[in-house]
Design a protein around this motif. Structure first.
Motif: not given
Length: 280
Positions: A209, A211, A239, A241, A259, A261-262, A264-266
């Motif tokens: 994602n 962001i 956002t 995807s 940012l 996101e992969k 759940g971590q950014r």
């Protein structure tokens, strides 16, 4: 009314300033050197010096030039949208000037051709009466020394050569098709067996994602194959995807506003301004 010998500035004078003059004036007003501005914005100092001299030819895509101007204007606390808008207007003005020059040269060339054709037609009209005075007898069409027989023989020879060339071309094409079919027929089974394992060994895809913390323009490209997965602007809070396979290259105009996101971590971008980063 008498002139007091002083120059009076008003609000209209700022409208007459070029982009470079505004940037230079704002930098000097803040007491910042070119080198300090380059270290803060991560933009090459020769680019910034060129901007202040109204030189925007960096041999880079326009998106980078606009991004550099916006970043520099933000640092100098002047309106970045106004700077970018004036830069775009400058480009449109240069394009219109080149188009008008081409149209002017085209009209001059057409006039020259028209003048030459008028002279040619005038010469033809003046020669016609002279030919009528010299002889009233009808003239026979000019023939070659060999007469009409040589002309007919010449035409037959040309037609024969053309027919030979066409037949030769057809034979060459037929031979090439036969050779290709023979190669494909003999290697078809082995090619099919070789390609099957490659399908089963493909790289699994995954979703990341993008962001946007603020306005930013992003381009995502696969390292293997060079496919562009996404390219365009992201608004603040948006956002996006993206499905990727393997390592990707992320190019951005403002790293501080993006940012990734992969799982759940950014992750933040290593560069606050314009830059590019690889992502596994």
């Amino acid at each position: 009314m008498t002139w007091d010998g002083k120059v009076h500035h008003n609000s209209h004078s700022t409208l007459m300033q070029s982009i470079g003059e505004r940037l230079e004036e704002a930098r000097k007003r803040r007491g910042i050197s070119i080198r300090e501005a380059a270290e803060t914005t991560k933009i090459r100092s020769d680019f910034l010096a060129g901007f202040e001299e109204n030189n925007f030819d960096l041999n880079l895509p326009e998106i980078y030039v606009r991004g550099f101007l916006r970043t520099y204007a933000v640092l100098l606390k002047i309106n970045p949208d106004k700077i970018v808008t004036d830069y775009t207007a400058t480009l449109l003005g240069e394009s219109k000037s080149r188009k008008e020059s081409r149209e002017l040269f085209g009209r001059m060339e057409l006039q020259d051709r028209s003048r030459q054709s008028d002279l040619t037609s005038a010469d033809g009209e003046s020669d016609a009466p002279i030919e009528a005075i010299e002889s009233d007898e009808p003239r026979a069409p000019a023939r070659s020394p060999g007469g009409w027989k040589d002309l007919i023989n010449f035409d037959n020879t040309v037609y024969l050569k053309i027919a030979v060339i066409i037949l030769s071309g057809v034979l060459v094409v037929a031979v090439l098709i036969w050779v290709i079919q023979a190669i494909v027929g003999s290697g078809g089974s082995s090619s099919a067996s070789d390609t099957r394992p490659a399908v089963t060994q493909g790289i699994d895809s995954e979703i990341i994602n993008l962001i946007a913390l603020d306005e930013v323009r992003v381009k995502v490209t696969e390292i293997d194959g060079g496919d562009v997965l996404f390219q365009g602007p992201l608004a603040r809070g948006e956002t996006r995807s993206v499905t990727k396979r393997g390592t990707i290259l992320i190019t951005y105009t403002a790293g501080a506003n993006l940012l990734v996101e992969k799982g759940g971590q950014r992750f933040r971008m290593p560069t606050e301004g314009i830059g590019r980063s690889t992502f596994n």
